[in-house]
Design a protein around this motif. Structure first.
Motif, PDB file in Angstrom:
ATOM      1  N   ARG A  95       4.001   9.170 -37.591  1.00 34.23           N
ATOM      2  CA  ARG A  95       3.759   8.488 -38.862  1.00 34.23           C
ATOM      3  C   ARG A  95       4.882   7.558 -39.299  1.00 34.23           C
ATOM      4  O   ARG A  95       4.648   6.575 -40.013  1.00 34.23           O
ATOM      5  N   SER A  96       6.126   7.836 -38.871  1.00 34.89           N
ATOM      6  CA  SER A  96       7.248   7.005 -39.302  1.00 34.89           C
ATOM      7  C   SER A  96       7.656   5.985 -38.235  1.00 34.89           C
ATOM      8  O   SER A  96       7.601   4.780 -38.460  1.00 34.89           O
ATOM      9  N   VAL A  97       8.051   6.479 -37.059  1.00 31.81           N
ATOM     10  CA  VAL A  97       8.579   5.596 -36.018  1.00 31.81           C
ATOM     11  C   VAL A  97       8.232   6.166 -34.650  1.00 31.81           C
ATOM     12  O   VAL A  97       8.316   7.382 -34.431  1.00 31.81           O
ATOM     13  N   GLY A  98       7.872   5.267 -33.721  1.00 26.77           N
ATOM     14  CA  GLY A  98       7.695   5.701 -32.340  1.00 26.77           C
ATOM     15  C   GLY A  98       9.017   6.048 -31.692  1.00 26.77           C
ATOM     16  O   GLY A  98       9.227   7.174 -31.230  1.00 26.77           O
ATOM     17  N   VAL A  99       9.941   5.077 -31.654  1.00 31.84           N
ATOM     18  CA  VAL A  99      11.291   5.292 -31.121  1.00 31.84           C
ATOM     19  C   VAL A  99      12.295   4.813 -32.150  1.00 31.84           C
ATOM     20  O   VAL A  99      12.220   3.669 -32.624  1.00 31.84           O
ATOM     21  N   ALA A 100      13.254   5.666 -32.507  1.00 29.23           N
ATOM     22  CA  ALA A 100      14.333   5.305 -33.420  1.00 29.23           C
ATOM     23  C   ALA A 100      15.643   5.274 -32.651  1.00 29.23           C
ATOM     24  O   ALA A 100      16.006   6.263 -32.001  1.00 29.23           O
ATOM     25  N   LEU A 101      16.340   4.150 -32.715  1.00 28.87           N
ATOM     26  CA  LEU A 101      17.636   3.970 -32.058  1.00 28.87           C
ATOM     27  C   LEU A 101      18.665   3.725 -33.147  1.00 28.87           C
ATOM     28  O   LEU A 101      18.665   2.674 -33.800  1.00 28.87           O
ATOM     29  N   ILE A 102      19.540   4.709 -33.362  1.00 26.76           N
ATOM     30  CA  ILE A 102      20.417   4.651 -34.536  1.00 26.76           C
ATOM     31  C   ILE A 102      21.822   5.139 -34.211  1.00 26.76           C
ATOM     32  O   ILE A 102      22.050   5.841 -33.230  1.00 26.76           O
ATOM     33  N   GLY A 103      22.741   4.763 -35.095  1.00 25.86           N
ATOM     34  CA  GLY A 103      24.098   5.282 -35.038  1.00 25.86           C
ATOM     35  C   GLY A 103      24.264   6.475 -35.959  1.00 25.86           C
ATOM     36  O   GLY A 103      23.397   6.773 -36.793  1.00 25.86           O
ATOM     37  N   LEU A 104      25.396   7.139 -35.817  1.00 22.06           N
ATOM     38  CA  LEU A 104      25.669   8.321 -36.631  1.00 22.06           C
ATOM     39  C   LEU A 104      25.763   8.010 -38.117  1.00 22.06           C
ATOM     40  O   LEU A 104      25.630   8.913 -38.953  1.00 22.06           O
ATOM     41  N   SER A 105      25.976   6.745 -38.459  1.00 25.14           N
ATOM     42  CA  SER A 105      26.095   6.398 -39.875  1.00 25.14           C
ATOM     43  C   SER A 105      24.813   6.685 -40.650  1.00 25.14           C
ATOM     44  O   SER A 105      24.831   6.779 -41.872  1.00 25.14           O
ATOM     45  N   GLN A 106      23.688   6.837 -39.935  1.00 24.31           N
ATOM     46  CA  GLN A 106      22.432   7.175 -40.622  1.00 24.31           C
ATOM     47  C   GLN A 106      22.442   8.599 -41.168  1.00 24.31           C
ATOM     48  O   GLN A 106      21.747   8.890 -42.141  1.00 24.31           O
TER      49      GLN A 106
ATOM     50  N   PRO B 285      31.226   7.554 -40.710  1.00 28.51           N
ATOM     51  CA  PRO B 285      31.510   8.144 -39.403  1.00 28.51           C
ATOM     52  C   PRO B 285      32.904   7.834 -38.864  1.00 28.51           C
ATOM     53  O   PRO B 285      33.223   8.200 -37.742  1.00 28.51           O
ATOM     54  N   THR B 286      33.736   7.144 -39.635  1.00 33.43           N
ATOM     55  CA  THR B 286      35.092   6.857 -39.160  1.00 33.43           C
ATOM     56  C   THR B 286      35.920   8.138 -39.108  1.00 33.43           C
ATOM     57  O   THR B 286      35.738   9.053 -39.909  1.00 33.43           O
ATOM     58  N   GLY B 287      36.788   8.201 -38.138  1.00 32.54           N
ATOM     59  CA  GLY B 287      37.671   9.360 -38.023  1.00 32.54           C
ATOM     60  C   GLY B 287      37.064  10.556 -37.329  1.00 32.54           C
ATOM     61  O   GLY B 287      37.723  11.588 -37.174  1.00 32.54           O
ATOM     62  N   ILE B 288      35.819  10.457 -36.896  1.00 27.23           N
ATOM     63  CA  ILE B 288      35.217  11.582 -36.185  1.00 27.23           C
ATOM     64  C   ILE B 288      35.621  11.534 -34.710  1.00 27.23           C
ATOM     65  O   ILE B 288      36.182  10.547 -34.234  1.00 27.23           O
ATOM     66  N   ASP B 289      35.322  12.589 -33.970  1.00 29.54           N
ATOM     67  CA  ASP B 289      35.844  12.730 -32.597  1.00 29.54           C
ATOM     68  C   ASP B 289      34.862  12.262 -31.528  1.00 29.54           C
ATOM     69  O   ASP B 289      35.003  12.620 -30.362  1.00 29.54           O
ATOM     70  N   VAL B 290      33.844  11.479 -31.901  1.00 32.83           N
ATOM     71  CA  VAL B 290      32.912  10.912 -30.931  1.00 32.83           C
ATOM     72  C   VAL B 290      32.664   9.445 -31.279  1.00 32.83           C
ATOM     73  O   VAL B 290      32.866   9.016 -32.422  1.00 32.83           O
ATOM     74  N   ASP B 291      32.200   8.680 -30.289  1.00 30.71           N
ATOM     75  CA  ASP B 291      31.763   7.307 -30.543  1.00 30.71           C
ATOM     76  C   ASP B 291      30.461   7.369 -31.343  1.00 30.71           C
ATOM     77  O   ASP B 291      29.478   7.969 -30.881  1.00 30.71           O
ATOM     78  N   PRO B 292      30.403   6.772 -32.525  1.00 28.99           N
ATOM     79  CA  PRO B 292      29.239   6.968 -33.392  1.00 28.99           C
ATOM     80  C   PRO B 292      28.033   6.098 -33.067  1.00 28.99           C
ATOM     81  O   PRO B 292      26.981   6.250 -33.714  1.00 28.99           O
ATOM     82  N   ASP B 293      28.134   5.197 -32.074  1.00 33.30           N
ATOM     83  CA  ASP B 293      27.063   4.240 -31.842  1.00 33.30           C
ATOM     84  C   ASP B 293      26.425   4.417 -30.467  1.00 33.30           C
ATOM     85  O   ASP B 293      27.109   4.766 -29.494  1.00 33.30           O
ATOM     86  N   PRO B 294      25.120   4.149 -30.355  1.00 36.70           N
ATOM     87  CA  PRO B 294      24.436   4.247 -29.063  1.00 36.70           C
ATOM     88  C   PRO B 294      24.634   2.972 -28.243  1.00 36.70           C
ATOM     89  O   PRO B 294      24.402   1.871 -28.729  1.00 36.70           O
ATOM     90  N   ASP B 295      25.028   3.112 -26.997  1.00 35.89           N
ATOM     91  CA  ASP B 295      25.233   1.967 -26.117  1.00 35.89           C
ATOM     92  C   ASP B 295      24.372   2.113 -24.866  1.00 35.89           C
ATOM     93  O   ASP B 295      24.130   3.229 -24.383  1.00 35.89           O
ATOM     94  N   GLY B 296      23.934   0.996 -24.333  1.00 30.42           N
ATOM     95  CA  GLY B 296      23.249   0.989 -23.043  1.00 30.42           C
ATOM     96  C   GLY B 296      21.887   1.643 -23.028  1.00 30.42           C
ATOM     97  O   GLY B 296      21.436   2.115 -21.984  1.00 30.42           O
ATOM     98  N   THR B 297      21.190   1.654 -24.167  1.00 30.07           N
ATOM     99  CA  THR B 297      19.847   2.240 -24.210  1.00 30.07           C
ATOM    100  C   THR B 297      18.833   1.288 -23.572  1.00 30.07           C
ATOM    101  O   THR B 297      18.893   0.074 -23.778  1.00 30.07           O
ATOM    102  N   VAL B 298      17.900   1.842 -22.815  1.00 31.12           N
ATOM    103  CA  VAL B 298      16.831   1.068 -22.192  1.00 31.12           C
ATOM    104  C   VAL B 298      15.483   1.620 -22.670  1.00 31.12           C
ATOM    105  O   VAL B 298      15.193   2.801 -22.485  1.00 31.12           O
ATOM    106  N   LEU B 299      14.671   0.752 -23.289  1.00 30.09           N
ATOM    107  CA  LEU B 299      13.302   1.097 -23.668  1.00 30.09           C
ATOM    108  C   LEU B 299      12.383   0.301 -22.745  1.00 30.09           C
ATOM    109  O   LEU B 299      12.337  -0.927 -22.809  1.00 30.09           O
ATOM    110  N   ARG B 300      11.610   1.016 -21.900  1.00 28.25           N
ATOM    111  CA  ARG B 300      10.925   0.308 -20.815  1.00 28.25           C
ATOM    112  C   ARG B 300       9.569   0.947 -20.497  1.00 28.25           C
ATOM    113  O   ARG B 300       9.452   2.158 -20.299  1.00 28.25           O
TER     114      ARG B 300
END
Length: 368
Positions: A279-290, A295-310
């Motif tokens: 009902r909302s979204v088929g595929v959601a591609l988001i960063g941790l800021s959602q 998300p600054t200062g956390i111990d992981v990279d907060p953003d998704p990189d290199g995603t392939v939708l195919r």
């Protein structure tokens, strides 16, 4: 050949190796009404493999496996709930035991069981390797149903998880995991791959969850990365259940109606899936800021990189978006949502411009 029988007061039947020229692997048979944990305790100290065959019936206990080489085989007589080996956490006065099975031993296999009515988790493996979890049914077994964490070389196959308040099948902080041929429904999250490296999620069905399939990276976990998760050939449909997760858990913040969610994970491939009726979204591609306002200062990279939708098929997504989407700043629902976070994310979908795109999803570049 049955080599020795224990006294009737402890009537587990044990087959010992070496009793004949062609003796099968040593194992113990647990009859209805007996104790699975007691059967595990019979494994000789020098023996590096031990099969526990459990007859169909209901067993009210928690099973702990701390030896390597253990195989738990539940008898399956038919499709009915009572026609297989059932671990049921309901004890006196309706109280629930916390966990069904807790595994720390390596080279572990569990097959042919139902686990139900626990307050903690269904089947947990922790800090171990070479794990096979096959033909398991986790039914209202607590926060997680099938739950390998901090483990390596994992196969979750032909399992069912329903009524789970966090994730029906969860693989966390692990390496080299495959989840295939499973059915997850009626959970908050269907299948969640979190902070895990090299995972394949294929040929599963996810429906009637709050969100169907998730590849997440979250902070403050033993593993700081999540990468190389491939989700392929899955049927992800009508994941529209109201979120009923623990308000203190991250998963409680997920809007209802998400088919596939990729958050902060890198190198995720979503391909050849049927993604319909969410009902909302088929595929959601988001960063941790959602989910984390800062998300600054956390111990992981907060953003998704290199995603392939195919090569996915989309139909009927985003028709009645959860109000939480608008609260997050999105104008509505659709097939693909992207908040613009991360780099080298790309799209190669056959429906092209016919897809309903939300956020800045229209700016996703084509895959090479």
């Amino acid at each position: 050949m049955w080599c020795r029988l224990l006294p009737r007061a402890f009537a587990l039947t044990v087959l010992v190796a070496g009793c004949g020229d062609s003796s099968p692997q040593p194992h113990v048979v647990v009859h209805a009404g007996e104790s699975i944990q007691a059967a595990l305790s019979l494994q000789p100290p020098t023996m590096d493999s031990w099969i526990v065959k459990v007859e169909a019936g209901v067993y009210h206990e928690t099973v702990s496996v701390d030896r390597s080489g253990v195989t738990l085989l539940g008898e399956v007589k038919g499709d009915g709930a009572e026609e297989r080996a059932v671990l049921d956490g309901t004890v006196e006065a309706g109280r629930l035991l916390k966990d069904a099975v807790i595994v720390s031993g390596a080279n572990f296999t569990m097959q042919g069981f139902t686990v139900r009515n626990y307050s903690g988790n269904g089947v947990t493996t922790s800090k171990t390797h070479n794990i096979i979890l096959r033909d398991l049914i986790a039914d209202h077994s607590g926060r997680y149903g099938v739950y390998p964490v901090e483990s390596q070389d994992i196969l979750v196959e032909n399992c069912v998880a329903t009524g789970i308040s966090d994730a029906g099948i969860y693989v966390g902080q692990s390496r080299r995991a495959t989840v295939r041929g499973c059915h997850v429904y009626g959970n908050v999250a269907g299948i969640e791959i979190e902070n895990t490296v090299d995972a394949v999620v294929e040929n599963n069905e996810a429906n009637d969850n709050t969100a169907g399939l998730l590849a997440f990276v979250l902070p403050n976990n033993p593993s700081k990365v999540g990468q190389n998760c491939t989700m392929r050939n899955n049927n992800v449909h009508e994941n529209n259940r109201k979120n009923w997760g623990d308000p203190t858990a991250i998963v409680s913040k997920i809007p209802a109606g998400i088919g596939v969610a990729v958050m902060a994970a890198d190198g995720t491939v979503v391909e050849n899936n049927q993604i319909t009726g969410n009902r909302s979204v088929g595929v959601a591609l988001i960063g941790l800021s959602q989910l984390l306002p800062d998300p600054t200062g956390i111990d992981v990279d907060p953003d998704p990189d290199g995603t392939v939708l195919r090569n996915n098929t989309y139909k009927g997504n985003g028709k009645d978006p959860d109000p939480g989407l608008k609260g997050a700043g999105f104008s509505g629902g659709g097939d693909i949502l992207w908040d613009g976070k991360g780099k080298t994310n790309c799209i190669a979908e056959p429906q092209g411009d016919d897809l309903a795109k939300v956020g800045v999803a229209g700016a996703l570049v084509g895959c090479k």
